[in-house]
Design an enzyme around this catalytic site. Sequence first.
Site, PDB file in Angstrom:
ATOM      1  N   ASP A  84      38.288  -2.318 -21.313  1.00 47.60           N
ATOM      2  CA  ASP A  84      38.123  -0.965 -20.759  1.00 47.60           C
ATOM      3  C   ASP A  84      37.647  -0.935 -19.311  1.00 47.60           C
ATOM      4  OD1 ASP A  84      39.053   0.381 -22.972  1.00 47.60           O
ATOM      5  OD2 ASP A  84      37.068   0.637 -23.859  1.00 47.60           O
ATOM      6  N   LYS A 131      42.197  -2.896 -16.364  1.00 42.35           N
ATOM      7  CA  LYS A 131      43.225  -3.901 -16.050  1.00 42.35           C
ATOM      8  C   LYS A 131      44.629  -3.318 -16.196  1.00 42.35           C
ATOM      9  CE  LYS A 131      41.560  -6.624 -19.153  1.00 42.35           C
ATOM     10  NZ  LYS A 131      40.417  -5.788 -19.558  1.00 42.35           N
ATOM     11  N   THR A 132      44.892  -2.696 -17.325  1.00 43.98           N
ATOM     12  CA  THR A 132      46.215  -2.136 -17.581  1.00 43.98           C
ATOM     13  C   THR A 132      46.527  -0.997 -16.620  1.00 43.98           C
ATOM     14  OG1 THR A 132      46.037  -2.793 -19.901  1.00 43.98           O
ATOM     15  CG2 THR A 132      47.695  -1.120 -19.375  1.00 43.98           C
ATOM     16  N   HIS A 157      39.135  -7.563 -24.873  1.00 46.81           N
ATOM     17  CA  HIS A 157      38.236  -7.476 -26.018  1.00 46.81           C
ATOM     18  C   HIS A 157      37.948  -8.861 -26.578  1.00 46.81           C
ATOM     19  CE1 HIS A 157      36.537  -6.347 -29.888  1.00 46.81           C
ATOM     20  NE2 HIS A 157      36.363  -5.133 -29.381  1.00 46.81           N
TER      21      HIS A 157
END
Length: 113
Positions: free
Chosen positions: A13, A16-17, A64
């Site tokens: 979170d 990155k994306t 994660h």
Amino acid sequence: MTPLVLGVIGHVDHGKTALVRALTGEDTDRLPEEKQRGVSIALGFAHLRVGSDTDIDLIDMPGHERFVRTMISGATGMDAMLLVVAANEGSKPQTVEHVDITSTSPNCSGAWR
């Protein structure tokens, strides 16, 4: 043409994306479960052309802790890593873990310290 493989790493979170999407226009979260949970599970791939002679293949790696094995599999063979850290949170456990993992990568060894 100069090819470059760039791993995008960091804590879950931390964006990155979203960063890869902003740079390339591609959403690397393609699995229905990733869309539903809002968390990358698999390696994501995007392509960026820089100028007329450089291609960058971006590999968006899950942040994660449960998907660290996936992150490790993506870290092999990288030319460089882009560490993403959320400005409002700073360094977190997976930030450090990702740096430690990539510092042992043959291509990136010693680049962090």
